[in-house]
Write a protein that holds these residues in place. Structure first.
Motif, PDB file in Angstrom:
ATOM      1  N   PRO A   1      26.171  -3.325   0.675  1.00 16.17           N
ATOM      2  CA  PRO A   1      25.040  -2.990  -0.161  1.00 16.17           C
ATOM      3  C   PRO A   1      25.396  -3.209  -1.790  1.00 16.17           C
ATOM      4  O   PRO A   1      26.628  -2.734  -2.160  1.00 16.17           O
ATOM      5  CB  PRO A   1      24.532  -1.590   0.255  1.00 16.17           C
ATOM      6  CG  PRO A   1      25.761  -1.243   0.808  1.00 16.17           C
ATOM      7  CD  PRO A   1      26.745  -2.121   1.467  1.00 16.17           C
TER       8      PRO A   1
ATOM      9  N   GLN B   1      19.466   0.766   1.785  1.00 14.96           N
ATOM     10  CA  GLN B   1      20.519   1.228   2.331  1.00 14.96           C
ATOM     11  C   GLN B   1      21.527  -0.051   2.645  1.00 14.96           C
ATOM     12  O   GLN B   1      22.420   0.155   3.497  1.00 14.96           O
ATOM     13  CB  GLN B   1      20.243   1.889   3.702  1.00 14.96           C
ATOM     14  CG  GLN B   1      19.955   3.133   3.501  1.00 14.96           C
ATOM     15  CD  GLN B   1      21.322   4.077   3.276  1.00 14.96           C
ATOM     16  OE1 GLN B   1      22.284   3.687   3.273  1.00 14.96           O
ATOM     17  NE2 GLN B   1      20.932   5.441   2.391  1.00 14.96           N
TER      18      GLN B   1
ATOM     19  N   LYS C   1      31.366   8.768   9.909  1.00 15.92           N
ATOM     20  CA  LYS C   1      30.548  10.024  10.372  1.00 15.92           C
ATOM     21  C   LYS C   1      31.292  11.322  10.054  1.00 15.92           C
ATOM     22  O   LYS C   1      30.720  12.077   9.302  1.00 15.92           O
ATOM     23  CB  LYS C   1      30.385  10.376  11.751  1.00 15.92           C
ATOM     24  CG  LYS C   1      29.366   8.950  12.366  1.00 15.92           C
ATOM     25  CD  LYS C   1      29.551   8.805  13.966  1.00 15.92           C
ATOM     26  CE  LYS C   1      28.670   7.499  14.266  1.00 15.92           C
ATOM     27  NZ  LYS C   1      28.608   7.390  15.718  1.00 15.92           N
TER      28      LYS C   1
ATOM     29  N   GLY D   1      23.374   2.536   0.499  1.00 11.26           N
ATOM     30  CA  GLY D   1      24.378   1.965   1.484  1.00 11.26           C
ATOM     31  C   GLY D   1      24.940   2.967   2.052  1.00 11.26           C
ATOM     32  O   GLY D   1      26.010   2.613   2.793  1.00 11.26           O
ATOM     33  N   PHE D   2      25.072   4.344   1.799  1.00  7.48           N
ATOM     34  CA  PHE D   2      25.867   5.289   2.247  1.00  7.48           C
ATOM     35  C   PHE D   2      25.813   5.341   3.865  1.00  7.48           C
ATOM     36  O   PHE D   2      26.855   5.823   4.317  1.00  7.48           O
ATOM     37  CB  PHE D   2      25.678   6.732   1.792  1.00  7.48           C
ATOM     38  CG  PHE D   2      24.371   7.154   2.360  1.00  7.48           C
ATOM     39  CD1 PHE D   2      23.302   6.912   1.470  1.00  7.48           C
ATOM     40  CD2 PHE D   2      24.292   8.289   3.169  1.00  7.48           C
ATOM     41  CE1 PHE D   2      22.144   7.779   1.608  1.00  7.48           C
ATOM     42  CE2 PHE D   2      22.980   8.734   3.757  1.00  7.48           C
ATOM     43  CZ  PHE D   2      21.787   8.640   2.728  1.00  7.48           C
ATOM     44  N   LEU D   3      24.931   4.996   4.609  1.00  9.45           N
ATOM     45  CA  LEU D   3      25.000   5.208   5.901  1.00  9.45           C
ATOM     46  C   LEU D   3      25.858   4.193   6.748  1.00  9.45           C
ATOM     47  O   LEU D   3      26.518   4.460   7.825  1.00  9.45           O
ATOM     48  CB  LEU D   3      23.448   4.908   6.481  1.00  9.45           C
ATOM     49  CG  LEU D   3      22.319   5.752   6.240  1.00  9.45           C
ATOM     50  CD1 LEU D   3      21.202   5.374   7.036  1.00  9.45           C
ATOM     51  CD2 LEU D   3      22.913   7.290   6.916  1.00  9.45           C
ATOM     52  N   SER D   4      26.343   3.084   5.947  1.00  6.65           N
ATOM     53  CA  SER D   4      27.380   2.338   6.462  1.00  6.65           C
ATOM     54  C   SER D   4      28.486   2.126   5.763  1.00  6.65           C
ATOM     55  O   SER D   4      29.630   1.329   6.066  1.00  6.65           O
ATOM     56  CB  SER D   4      26.879   0.738   6.679  1.00  6.65           C
ATOM     57  OG  SER D   4      26.291   0.310   5.525  1.00  6.65           O
TER      58      SER D   4
ATOM     59  N   PRO E   1      32.218   3.114   4.749  1.00  6.63           N
ATOM     60  CA  PRO E   1      33.568   3.787   5.173  1.00  6.63           C
ATOM     61  C   PRO E   1      33.944   4.783   4.191  1.00  6.63           C
ATOM     62  O   PRO E   1      33.640   4.797   3.244  1.00  6.63           O
ATOM     63  CB  PRO E   1      34.370   2.666   5.359  1.00  6.63           C
ATOM     64  CG  PRO E   1      34.172   1.593   4.613  1.00  6.63           C
ATOM     65  CD  PRO E   1      32.707   1.781   3.967  1.00  6.63           C
TER      66      PRO E   1
ATOM     67  N   GLU F   1      37.612  16.859  20.616  1.00  4.84           N
ATOM     68  CA  GLU F   1      37.117  15.708  20.130  1.00  4.84           C
ATOM     69  C   GLU F   1      35.609  15.613  20.823  1.00  4.84           C
ATOM     70  O   GLU F   1      35.091  14.865  20.246  1.00  4.84           O
ATOM     71  CB  GLU F   1      38.147  14.466  20.929  1.00  4.84           C
ATOM     72  CG  GLU F   1      39.491  14.828  20.370  1.00  4.84           C
ATOM     73  CD  GLU F   1      40.198  13.580  19.627  1.00  4.84           C
ATOM     74  OE1 GLU F   1      39.742  12.391  20.126  1.00  4.84           O
ATOM     75  OE2 GLU F   1      41.153  13.705  19.138  1.00  4.84           O
TER      76      GLU F   1
ATOM     77  N   GLY G   1      32.876  15.382  18.332  1.00  3.20           N
ATOM     78  CA  GLY G   1      32.507  13.923  18.259  1.00  3.20           C
ATOM     79  C   GLY G   1      30.850  13.838  18.369  1.00  3.20           C
ATOM     80  O   GLY G   1      30.116  13.261  17.700  1.00  3.20           O
ATOM     81  N   ALA G   2      30.366  14.657  19.227  1.00  2.00           N
ATOM     82  CA  ALA G   2      28.830  14.887  19.533  1.00  2.00           C
ATOM     83  C   ALA G   2      28.169  15.483  18.132  1.00  2.00           C
ATOM     84  O   ALA G   2      27.211  14.881  17.841  1.00  2.00           O
ATOM     85  CB  ALA G   2      28.555  15.553  20.657  1.00  2.00           C
TER      86      ALA G   2
ATOM     87  N   ASP H   1      28.189  13.045  15.479  1.00  2.00           N
ATOM     88  CA  ASP H   1      27.262  11.842  15.817  1.00  2.00           C
ATOM     89  C   ASP H   1      25.904  12.774  15.410  1.00  2.00           C
ATOM     90  O   ASP H   1      25.050  11.736  14.707  1.00  2.00           O
ATOM     91  CB  ASP H   1      27.098  11.584  17.065  1.00  2.00           C
ATOM     92  CG  ASP H   1      28.185  10.516  17.563  1.00  2.00           C
ATOM     93  OD1 ASP H   1      28.888  10.260  16.605  1.00  2.00           O
ATOM     94  OD2 ASP H   1      28.438  10.103  18.653  1.00  2.00           O
TER      95      ASP H   1
ATOM     96  N   LEU I   1      23.158  11.111  12.059  1.00  2.00           N
ATOM     97  CA  LEU I   1      21.694  11.025  12.283  1.00  2.00           C
ATOM     98  C   LEU I   1      20.950  11.660  11.520  1.00  2.00           C
ATOM     99  O   LEU I   1      19.893  11.183  11.029  1.00  2.00           O
ATOM    100  CB  LEU I   1      21.440  11.366  13.868  1.00  2.00           C
ATOM    101  CG  LEU I   1      21.712  10.339  14.978  1.00  2.00           C
ATOM    102  CD1 LEU I   1      21.141  10.918  16.324  1.00  2.00           C
ATOM    103  CD2 LEU I   1      21.219   8.957  14.775  1.00  2.00           C
TER     104      LEU I   1
ATOM    105  N   ALA J   1      20.684   9.988   8.412  1.00  2.00           N
ATOM    106  CA  ALA J   1      19.749   8.703   8.266  1.00  2.00           C
ATOM    107  C   ALA J   1      18.395   9.131   8.512  1.00  2.00           C
ATOM    108  O   ALA J   1      17.430   8.442   8.700  1.00  2.00           O
ATOM    109  CB  ALA J   1      20.294   7.908   9.824  1.00  2.00           C
TER     110      ALA J   1
ATOM    111  N   GLU K   1      16.888  10.885  11.125  1.00  2.00           N
ATOM    112  CA  GLU K   1      16.637  10.993  12.489  1.00  2.00           C
ATOM    113  C   GLU K   1      17.017  12.239  13.387  1.00  2.00           C
ATOM    114  O   GLU K   1      16.873  12.101  14.458  1.00  2.00           O
ATOM    115  CB  GLU K   1      17.218   9.668  13.109  1.00  2.00           C
ATOM    116  CG  GLU K   1      16.544   8.394  12.581  1.00  2.00           C
ATOM    117  CD  GLU K   1      16.843   7.046  13.183  1.00  2.00           C
ATOM    118  OE1 GLU K   1      17.323   7.113  14.217  1.00  2.00           O
ATOM    119  OE2 GLU K   1      16.737   5.907  12.707  1.00  2.00           O
TER     120      GLU K   1
END
Lengths: 342, 424
Positions: free
Chosen positions: A168, A187, B191, B244-247, B249, B389, B393-394, B397, B401, B404, B406
């Protein structure tokens, strides 16, 4: 069809029945030449030979295919964190939790979108390009190479390149879009849940179109030249020739390609892992990324085992169904034509 | 021939199950200790070679076999080592639920009595490496998480003092945005960097006893956990994050969250003590933000029950395999000695836990962090590490979300609770 094949000359044997027919010939030959006492030892030696030649391959398959499959099935009925003894037997609980997991259900959906999306995009594109490149034209070799290069590129390298291009704001795609006054999504292409899967599908199309084109081109070489000539004599247009001669005769190649594409899409992992890691918000998870996430990241090896068995069953069922309903037609027509010819 | 193949198989199997005492002690009475660590760059790599050589010189007959690996490689190999029962004698533990699993599987040696002096010296930091009041590893570097920021960008936006409350924090975000600066980078693609926001708001919203009970009982019914999520939502709603922070790294490449901070594209990032080192690696001159590097702790919540000076953190500890020779315990104690920890600090390899080594930290930002850590009433181990983990991990995740848009604060608590119930 009334004539059955009675004593085929070896040269006439071809296609799927070839091994059986050849065996029959060999048997007959052996009967004719071999002394009565030598028959049994011959058979034994033959079996030994077969065993000797097949053993290494069988051992490798057992070690690297059968054993891992069996292990995955075994893990799938335990709750296991990757170390210590396998003792917490849970039966089908892992399967239940995988099948009722929203993320896994989403992943199955994404896999099927990729299966059908790949075929719907790549089939017309690949066919069109193959027909175009099959004509005598300037720069044909160069074009073929350009289209085939993405396919030979390592998946991870292609993924990293696209990941950088699609960054992005700072990536090339966004830069070009803003340069010509278009608004890229805030995004980014890979960061917007609504776009991410389609972007992955486009990158996959770019990557695998080369395979479709090369296979179709190879198939086109098998269309007899005379058919084109006679069609031309009959005054058929280029379009008519393609529609009534080329594409029907290319059928077996197309059906085989669809099969390869389908299995590849069901097992899709590397490109998604590099581009999105299954994100954003699980928008691009596939069955394979789900099981890797559960297994190596979260150490729920039982859940991952169950997911891998489910993936195996789905792929296997689709493969068998495809063989039965679609590919079988090819083999049946082949047999029928051969019988008719005889 | 079949017999030969069979016996070869048996030999292989025996070799694979190594790690028993016979393999550590060779015929001439010498002992070999295998040691895995992740300092695979200079000066750390060379320093650890010297440490091992010094120990060998003082303990005749002991031979230390070092494997210096990249961090991710080490984790994969450790997992494989534990699965096959072939773990190294001395290795790194991150503590929390992961350690508890190793202890339960009988893989890790109890050091409570053997290293009592060292444990006393390290103090409160060992808490993350204790299971049922027994200590199973000695932390050698413990850091805390906070906001790393770019001093010059803060000045440019007219921010005079770093914020101490959520309200001030949201004010700073507005000021930065008004000055045309992207306020915060976050590597939500990985994440855990996003999850750190929730960990911190939980630490600010919940009392210490509630958190410690939750780690033990995996019960998240206290309303403070929902309150934590609501605070995170407030921050997300202010839209402070990089495009673009959702993707994005966490740390790989110049467009990662750390890269954006290092190259002056954003004003701050929530990260641990590793950040200056990571930023140095992501800039061409190897300086990172240089003298513009500064740090402030996570702000307080308006009606949070948590201590605003408590910090979120974590680190690495040396652990000894259950099957390792006794000399390995001696070696681990030596690694925590005043001498080795001081050298560790002088080489900027991390934040030493032995108080005698505090003076050795030369980097001003890290030295300040050390003061914050040592004056903090308690350090909450990263929740994903603390819970293990599977639950962690859950949790990560679901928090991702939420970033995002959601998932709601209630969803996060429910997802964690569900994963915890599956665990039990």
């Amino acid at each position: 069809m009334a004539h059955e094949v009675t004593d085929p000359a070896p040269a006439a044997v071809s296609g799927h029945d070839a091994p059986a027919a050849r065996r029959a010939i060999a048997r007959r030959a052996a009967r004719r030449s071999g002394a009565p006492g030598g028959r049994r030892s011959d058979a034994w030696r033959k079996r030994l030979e077969i065993a000797l030649f097949v053993a290494p391959a069988l051992a490798l398959i057992a070690l690297f295919v059968a054993w891992p499959v069996a292990s995955a099935v075994r893990f799938s009925v335990y709750r296991w964190k990757g170390f210590g003894p396998l003792e917490d037997f849970v039966g089908f609980d892992n399967y239940v939790s995988v099948l009722t997991d929203d993320v896994f259900q989403g992943a199955v959906g994404h896999n099927f979108i990729i299966v059908f999306g790949s075929i719907l995009l790549q089939l017309p594109l690949g066919l069109g390009i193959a027909l175009l490149l099959n004509r005598d034209m300037w720069g044909r070799g160069l074009l073929r190479t350009i289209i085939f290069v993405p396919y030979v590129l390592a998946e991870v390298i292609a993924g990293v390149v696209w990941f950088q291009l699609l960054q992005p704001q700072y990536g090339m795609v966004d830069a070009i879009m803003s340069g010509i006054g278009l608004d890229p999504p805030a995004q980014g292409w890979l960061g917007t849940p609504d776009h991410a899967l389609w972007v992955v599908l486009l990158v996959l199309t770019w990557k695998y179109l080369g395979l479709a084109v090369i296979l179709f081109l190879a198939g086109l070489q098998g269309v007899p030249e005379e058919l084109y000539e006679s069609a031309q004599l009959d005054g058929a247009s280029w379009w008519q020739v393609q529609r009534s001669i080329t594409i029907p005769l290319l059928g077996p190649t197309i059906r085989t390609w669809c099969f390869l594409s389908m299995i590849g899409s069901l097992q899709l992992f590397d490109m998604v892992w590099i581009l999105t890691g299954g994100g954003p918000a699980n928008a691009t998870t596939t069955m394979a990324t789900f099981l890797v996430n559960q297994g190596t990241d979260r150490q729920n090896y039982g859940i991952a085992g169950a997911a891998s068995v489910i993936l195996f069953v789905i792929s296997f069922a689709m493969a068998v169904a495809y063989q039965f309903f679609i590919l079988r037609r090819d083999t049946m027509t082949e047999r029928r034509t051969r019988k008719a010819a005889a | 021939m079949a017999l030969a193949a069979l016996s070869a198989g048996v030999l292989l199997a025996t070799a694979a199950c190594g790690g028993d005492d016979s393999s550590d002690e060779s015929a001439d009475g010498s002992t070999t200790i295998t040691w895995w660590h992740n300092s695979n760059n200079e000066p750390g790599k060379g320093y650890y070679e010297k440490v091992a050589a010094d120990f060998e010189a003082e303990h005749p007959g002991v031979n230390i076999e070092i494997s210096a690996m990249a961090h991710e490689d080490m984790l994969t190999k450790l997992d494989a080592g534990f699965q096959s029962g072939d773990a190294p004698d001395v290795y790194m533990e991150r503590g929390g639920g992961e350690l508890a699993d190793h202890v339960e599987a009988g893989l890790t040696r109890d050091l409570t009595e053997d290293a009592a002096d060292e444990i006393a010296k390290i103090g409160g930091s060992v808490a993350g490496w204790q299971v049922d009041d027994r200590t199973y590893a000695l932390p050698f570097s413990v850091g805390v998480v906070g906001f790393w920021y770019n001093k010059s960008l803060f000045e440019q936006a007219g921010v005079t003092a770093p914020p101490t409350t959520l309200e001030e924090f949201l004010g700073v975000i507005d000021q930065l945005k008004a000055a045309g600066i992207d306020p915060i980078s976050v590597g939500a693609g990985d994440k855990w960097p996003a999850a750190h926001y929730w960990y911190y708001t939980a630490l600010r919203a919940c009392e210490q006893s509630v958190l410690q009970d939750a780690v033990q009982s995996l019960d998240f019914s206290d309303p403070c956990f929902v309150q934590a999520g609501e605070a995170v939502e407030q921050i997300i709603d202010a839209e402070p994050f990089n495009p673009g922070f959702l993707s994005t790294p966490a740390q790989t490449g110049p467009t990662s969250a750390s890269g954006l901070l290092a190259t002056g594209k954003v004003a701050m990032e929530l990260a641990g003590h590793w950040e200056p080192g990571v930023m140095q690696g992501l800039t061409e001159d190897g300086q990172g933000l240089g003298e513009n590097t500064a740090w402030f702790p996570f702000p307080a919540l308006p009606d949070g029950a948590g201590d605003p000076t408590a910090q979120l953190g974590g680190g690495d500890a040396w652990a000894v395999s259950e099957e390792a020779p006794d000399e390995a315990v001696e070696f681990v104690k030596y690694l925590l000695s005043d001498e080795v920890q001081t050298g560790f600090a002088e080489n900027d390899m991390g934040l030493p836990t032995n108080p005698a080594a505090t003076g050795g930290v030369s980097d001003p930002a890290l030295a300040e962090l050390l003061t914050v850590r040592d004056s903090s009433p308690f350090i909450q181990l990263y929740f994903d590490t603390a819970f293990g983990e599977s639950v962690g991990g859950a949790m990560n995740d679901e928090i991702a979300l939420m970033f995002a848009g959601e998932a709601t604060p209630q969803d996060v608590v429910e997802a964690v609770q569900k994963a915890a119930e599956e665990e039990q």
